[in-house]
Every structure is written in C-alpha cells, then in structure tokens.
Design a protein around this motif. Sequence first.
Motif, PDB file in Angstrom:
ATOM      1  N   VAL B  79     -39.594 -51.440  37.635  1.00  0.00           N
ATOM      2  CA  VAL B  79     -39.810 -50.016  37.905  1.00  0.00           C
ATOM      3  C   VAL B  79     -38.748 -49.214  37.144  1.00  0.00           C
ATOM      4  N   LYS B  80     -39.060 -47.922  36.911  1.00  0.00           N
ATOM      5  CA  LYS B  80     -38.137 -47.071  36.161  1.00  0.00           C
ATOM      6  C   LYS B  80     -36.962 -46.643  37.035  1.00  0.00           C
ATOM      7  N   TYR B  81     -35.785 -46.577  36.406  1.00  0.00           N
ATOM      8  CA  TYR B  81     -34.568 -46.153  37.108  1.00  0.00           C
ATOM      9  C   TYR B  81     -34.053 -44.893  36.448  1.00  0.00           C
ATOM     10  N   ILE B  82     -34.134 -43.782  37.183  1.00  0.00           N
ATOM     11  CA  ILE B  82     -33.603 -42.515  36.692  1.00  0.00           C
ATOM     12  C   ILE B  82     -32.253 -42.275  37.341  1.00  0.00           C
ATOM     13  N   SER B  83     -31.242 -42.028  36.522  1.00  0.00           N
ATOM     14  CA  SER B  83     -29.923 -41.701  37.061  1.00  0.00           C
ATOM     15  C   SER B  83     -29.457 -40.409  36.425  1.00  0.00           C
ATOM     16  N   TRP B  84     -28.676 -39.649  37.203  1.00  0.00           N
ATOM     17  CA  TRP B  84     -28.157 -38.376  36.696  1.00  0.00           C
ATOM     18  C   TRP B  84     -26.662 -38.383  36.993  1.00  0.00           C
ATOM     19  N   THR B  85     -25.869 -38.610  35.924  1.00  0.00           N
ATOM     20  CA  THR B  85     -24.429 -38.797  36.119  1.00  0.00           C
ATOM     21  C   THR B  85     -23.684 -37.482  35.999  1.00  0.00           C
ATOM     22  N   TYR B 125     -29.872 -39.602  27.940  1.00  0.00           N
ATOM     23  CA  TYR B 125     -30.393 -38.286  27.607  1.00  0.00           C
ATOM     24  C   TYR B 125     -29.433 -37.240  28.137  1.00  0.00           C
ATOM     25  N   TYR B 126     -29.516 -36.041  27.551  1.00  0.00           N
ATOM     26  CA  TYR B 126     -28.635 -34.960  27.965  1.00  0.00           C
ATOM     27  C   TYR B 126     -29.357 -34.058  28.956  1.00  0.00           C
ATOM     28  N   LEU B 127     -28.752 -33.843  30.097  1.00  0.00           N
ATOM     29  CA  LEU B 127     -29.318 -32.936  31.098  1.00  0.00           C
ATOM     30  C   LEU B 127     -28.186 -32.247  31.850  1.00  0.00           C
ATOM     31  N   PRO B 128     -28.005 -30.942  31.618  1.00  0.00           N
ATOM     32  CA  PRO B 128     -26.914 -30.244  32.300  1.00  0.00           C
ATOM     33  C   PRO B 128     -27.154 -30.193  33.808  1.00  0.00           C
ATOM     34  N   ASN B 375     -32.021 -24.628  38.276  1.00  0.00           N
ATOM     35  CA  ASN B 375     -32.127 -25.116  39.644  1.00  0.00           C
ATOM     36  C   ASN B 375     -32.599 -26.578  39.603  1.00  0.00           C
ATOM     37  N   TYR B 376     -32.539 -27.215  40.765  1.00  0.00           N
ATOM     38  CA  TYR B 376     -32.854 -28.646  40.815  1.00  0.00           C
ATOM     39  C   TYR B 376     -34.321 -28.933  40.499  1.00  0.00           C
ATOM     40  N   TYR B 377     -35.187 -28.016  40.834  1.00  0.00           N
ATOM     41  CA  TYR B 377     -36.608 -28.228  40.582  1.00  0.00           C
ATOM     42  C   TYR B 377     -36.881 -28.320  39.077  1.00  0.00           C
ATOM     43  N   ILE B 378     -36.306 -27.378  38.339  1.00  0.00           N
ATOM     44  CA  ILE B 378     -36.499 -27.401  36.887  1.00  0.00           C
ATOM     45  C   ILE B 378     -35.921 -28.674  36.270  1.00  0.00           C
ATOM     46  N   ARG B 379     -34.786 -29.095  36.772  1.00  0.00           N
ATOM     47  CA  ARG B 379     -34.176 -30.321  36.256  1.00  0.00           C
ATOM     48  C   ARG B 379     -35.045 -31.538  36.554  1.00  0.00           C
ATOM     49  N   VAL B 380     -35.583 -31.575  37.764  1.00  0.00           N
ATOM     50  CA  VAL B 380     -36.421 -32.710  38.151  1.00  0.00           C
ATOM     51  C   VAL B 380     -37.641 -32.794  37.241  1.00  0.00           C
TER      52      VAL B 380
END
Lengths: 394, 391
Positions: B79-85, B125-128, B375-380
């Motif tokens: 399964v895919k593992y998404i992490s946001w550090t 990947y880059y995600l502020p 906001n968190y929704y846009i990031r998700v």
Amino acid sequence: MEILFYRYNSICEPDLIESFEKLGITVVEDRTQITEKNVSGERLVGEVAEILRNHSFLFVFSVNFFPALSEICELMQVPYIAWTVDVPIQELFSKSLENKCNRIFMFDKSQYLYFKDRNPEGIFYLPLATNTARWDKVISSASESERKKFSSDISFVGSLYGEKNPFRKIKGMDDYTKGYLQGVIEAQLQVYGENFTEKMISDEILRMLEPLIPDMHQPLFEGNLQAQRYLVAHSFVGVEIAQTERIRLLNALAKTQKVDLYTFSDTSELSNVQIHQGVKTLTEMPIVFNSSRINLNITMRPIATGLSLRVYDICGCGGFLMTNWQSELPDIYEPGVEAEYFTSEEELIDKAGYYLEHDEAREKIAHNGYLRTVKEHTYDHRIADMIRVVNSTL
Amino acid sequence: MKILTLKWDCFGYQNIRNAFKLAGYELCEVDFPRDKEDAKNSEVLAKLVVNAIQNNKADVVFSFNYFPVVAMAAAACKVKYISWTYDSPYIMLYSRTIDFPTNYAFVFDKSEYINLRNKGINTVYYLPMAADSDYYDGVIIDDSKEKKYISDIAFIGSMYTENKHNLIRHFDNLDEYTKGFLKGIMNAQKQIYGMSILEKSMTTDVIRNIQKVCPIIQSGDGIEDISWVIANYFIARKLTAIERTEMLEALSQKYDVSLYTPEKTPNLTVNNMGAVEYGKDFAKAVKGAKINLNITLRSIVSGIPLRAFDIMGCGGFLLTNYQADFLDYFVPDVDYVYFESKDNLVEKAGYYLEHDEERKKIAESGYKKVKEQHNYYIRVKEMLKIACIEN
C-alpha cells in the motif's frame, strides 16, 4: 589640448594613450616610474611640479592612484584623473584621496561604494574595457602553427597567486585564529556574488594579527582599524582564497576535461592540468583566447563585484567566456547570450561539459560577446564617458 | 478508499484527519509509540503497522514525519505510504528505505527536497506547511483577564540554549583550531540567508577532530554524510541560539519584547513569559502582539516554518528572516515583511510599530492568503494528486 600621462607600465597604458589621441588630445608621457623603480614621493612631486610649471595641461592622468601626484595637482590646481584597474589599491587610504582636484574612476562597484564618501564630488564608477582593433590585428595575422599551438578545449591564462600570497608567510598565528580564518575561507569559497570576508575580520583578529603583519604598521594603516581590516581581508585572506580557489577549480575540471593552463606560477598543487609557460599578453594571449573553445575567468575575491581586464580581453578576442559569477556581469554581458558563468564547482563542470558538446551554441555566444564588446566596451567608449563626466564637474 | 493515520503527538493530527474526511475518504487510525520504540527498525512498530493495515483493510497509510518502519510495513502490504515531514533536520529521510516505490515523502523545505532529489531519490516531493485559520478565528483574547498576551513584539519558540539541544557542550573539549574554524563558518553563515555553507565548509580534518571529542555514530542504514549530521544537528542549532539571542537582545534594548519559551533567559532583557501551549494559548500570544517574529532554525535552509503559517493564519503581522520559499507564495511587504540582518530587523520593527495602518494591512493580506490557499484541505488534495490516489 594636452594631458600629462604619468606612466608606470600598466598593460592598459598604450591603449589609453591611443584613445586619448583619437579624441584630438596630445599625450605627453612621464615615464620615470617605468625606467626607475620606487621613485620617492618627493622626487615625483619635484619632477612633476617642474613639468606643470612650464606647461599648461588639461589634466594629469594615471592608471591607479598616486597620492603624491594628487598632492602636486592640488597645489597647482590641475585636475588629476585616475582610473583604478585593480583591487586592493592601498593608496586609496591616503588622505590625498580627498583632494578637490581629483577625478577618480573606479572599475569595481564595491570599491567605488567603499571609497566614494571620502570624496563625493571626485569619485566615480567606470568599468574596464578592451581594445578590439588591436586584438583583431594579432588574431588575423596569426599563423596556422600558432593557432594549433594555442588551441585548447578549456584554457586559463593567469597567475595561481602562490608567488603573490603573503597569507601563507604569516608566522606565529595561534591555532584559534588559524582555524577561524580557514573557516571563513571555506565558507567564502562557496559563495559567489557576495564578499563577506571583510566583515569577518573582527577587531580581536586584527589585534591578534598586528604583531605578525608588518604591513599593518605602514603609515596608511597604522592606528586605522577600518583600513587594517580592508588590508587583511583583501591583501591577505583574499589572496589565499584566490589561490585555493584556482587550484581547486582547475583540478576539479581536469578530472574529466582537458585543461590548458598558461602561467608563470608554481603549479605543484595541480594534477592532470596541462601546464604551459606564461604567454605574452600582446602577441600570444589573444591567440589563446581565440583558439580555445572555452576560456576560464576566475576573479580574485578582492574584486568583489567588478569585471577584470581579462573578461573584456577574452570577449574582445572573440573567445567564449566562462566566468565565475560577478554581480556586475549582467550590466556588461547578457548571461547565457553573450557570456556564460558558474556559481559553484558543480555548475562549472556541468556547463563546461555542455558547451564542449554544443559547438554552435558556444560559438554563437562567443560571437555575441565579441559584437557587444566592439559596440560598447572599448577604451574609446570609456575615455569618452570619462571626459564627459570630467567636463560636467569642472 | 481507506486511509490509516498514525497517531502520535505531532502537530496538525486532527487537522489532517479532518481534511481527509472533507475530501471524502474513510479513516482509521492506530497509536504509533515512536517515542518508546526505534522508528528506524523496531520490529514491534513494523508489526503494529502491518496489523493495522491488514485489520482495517487500509489502502493508504499516512503519518506526519517519515518513519522507515512504516515505509517497510507499507511496502510489505503493497500500500502507498504518504508522509509529510515538518521537522528539521530530519535524519530518517536519509534512510535507505526512502526510495521504496510505495513512498510519497513530502518535505516542507525546498532545499531539502532538491538535496534529496540530487542524490537520486525520486520519492520525495516539496509541500509547504499549512495553518488551520478556522480554528484560530475562534480564539479571542479576553482583554481584561489576559493582558499578559498583549505585547509590541512577540517571539514564540525555543532559544536552543538548553543543554539537551546544545550537544555542543561536547565541543568545549575541541582543539583550538577546530573551535576557531567552527566560529569562522558560523560567522560567515550569519551573513547569508537562502543558502547553507555549513556542511560543505567542513574539511576532513575538522570532521575528524570533531569525531575525536564527540563520536557521531552514523545510522548505518542511512545515506547521510557525517558532515550533514554535524552541520544540521549541531552547528545549525548553535548558530540559531546565537542569532535568536542577539536579535532579541538588540530588539529589547529599544522595544517591548515578549518571549514565549520554556527556557530561562537570565541574560536577556526581554519579558520571558514562559512556555505557551500550541493551540489556544499560542494563538492568543500571536493575536496579542503587534509584531510576530520568525527567526528560522538554520537547518531549515529555504523552507517556510510551520510557525510562519500559524502566525499569518492567526492574522498576525509576520516579521521574518529572509527565507527563499516565501517568495513562491507570498509577496514581501504585501503579505509579510522580511529582514536581512540584525540591524535591518531592528529598523523594520521600529518602522512597523509606528505605522499601524500599513502593518494591519499587511497582516490582513497575509491572513487572507493563508486562509484561502494554505489550509490542510488544499494540501491534502495536492498530496493525493501527486500520489495518484483517487477516491
């Protein structure tokens, strides 16, 4: 219209004389500094005073700045025009810089910004130039064998600074200071476009170095922390950075490319670089620039923002210029169109490889750089600007 | 589509779950005791995650911060593992597990992202970061009872002077040359924002000398260089401690500065208000201040720290050191203001304390942008798009 040109045999002097003469100005030369070394200030003043007494000149001119010359011109109320072509020029710390007769043109913007407030009406910025007509002649009459001899993938003409590096001669530095300065050097080596070395030389470091560096006690610097900081940063640490940088970059490039070096310096720290004797500036250098696919320029750090003579000479000879980034570059040559630059060792290696494989792109850039030089960056252009500025202030 | 979220005491846990829900995903969760076990290679943790995936029939795993054991568990279950550090420095990103094809590792510092990509890692990947403005909108200061939150200038954060951060106490045993060297590179780094010179400055001699007094054990499982560890875990922290101290002291000589930090600061002239909890109290401290400072931890080379989003999300006026990533999303002097040196900071703080209208206008503009676009929704949505996950 006559001017007195005080010569010391800087390489630019013949071209400057030519440009003055093209404007209808007669150039009278004083060649004492050429024929004799270390002319004393008194002797200079006496001699030039004699000439000025007997002759009316529009102005006196010299490359770089001679405080004694400024003094005599101030006394005799003759304008003194100087054009700096190097950094650091210690004489700029002389009080004579403030004389009202001075019209001093500085080729490096950071040098200009550093000194201008000491004489706001008398200090200006004027970038360097080259004499394309001169190079055209040499290149067009070069023989086939000369062209072959000097042809190269990547070439670098210049000093490695070993023989001019007083930093390594300093004895008695304590370990902490040694480490500190080495840290500053390693940090500065990574950064192009910003020279922070001077800011790093704190008063404590100066106190530590004072007993070890006789130059700091010269009249111009004794008791002047600001001036001593400048001296240490540019004449000592800056030269060490220049030496380290040139060796590292040449070695890095030579790992994967064929690099030809033309120098009189000690080359024992180089590996894989093809070493050649230094070339004659007027007759051989242009052929090197024109016959090399890539010409390197690695500006020594004390020239914090400006473009050295070499940059203009390379482009003026139709050579492809690959220079370290200097913040004044885009003012003179359009990056990627008329010249190329690198901001790190990796970028240099990357771009060098690229342009060795893309002849058309490379030749186009070299040609564009040449055209731009002919159009805007000859001594004729600069002398005209200089005269215009001087006229407007007199 | 079911998403398994790993529960630990991270920032934004509820926010991210709410965002997934809003996006229409089914959720399940499992407690992830990463403080009790080694998240690099603990069998206990790996088994825990595998079981959770299987028992819940989860399709995707999510965690804040990247954990090698989770990557292994997710890969094992295909399964895919998404992490946001959001932490920096974060050494586990350099684990050899990072390039498992099931990973989608988001990092908030663009420089770190480029760093890893240059090492050949294609799974980052880059995600502020983001802020929950809706929550902050609901936080109001009771003027009569909560005067302690009112200040001209506020700084909320660690001073990095405590010994637990300051592993540099080992460095007292360093030889003089290396001490001088580190001082030299720190002073140099102080002059520069947007690039870190610390790691590449260190020569092999210096690294060896540091290892002699403070043996840094490389993880063995990782691709990080020793110089990276020294630069980011030790030098960057030490430099940040110096900078925060110098800047706050310079400011408090002229202005009223409130410092919200758990550490004692006997040598600073600031009003030390003690620690403030993330959440309501944090929001009150931000809203009560005319100017909110951000002085970025030096291991964050270009990234926008979480704090900056929270400040703007609260409607606070943000005065920050220059960080390059801001320019991707915000306009300086319109949405926020940046300084380039200590003197520049003091100058600008003074200016904006005297120009209320301008200051409020900038705060309002930054707030709107964060509310609408960060906001968190846009990031998700962005994360799921990149991970090619559709409901």
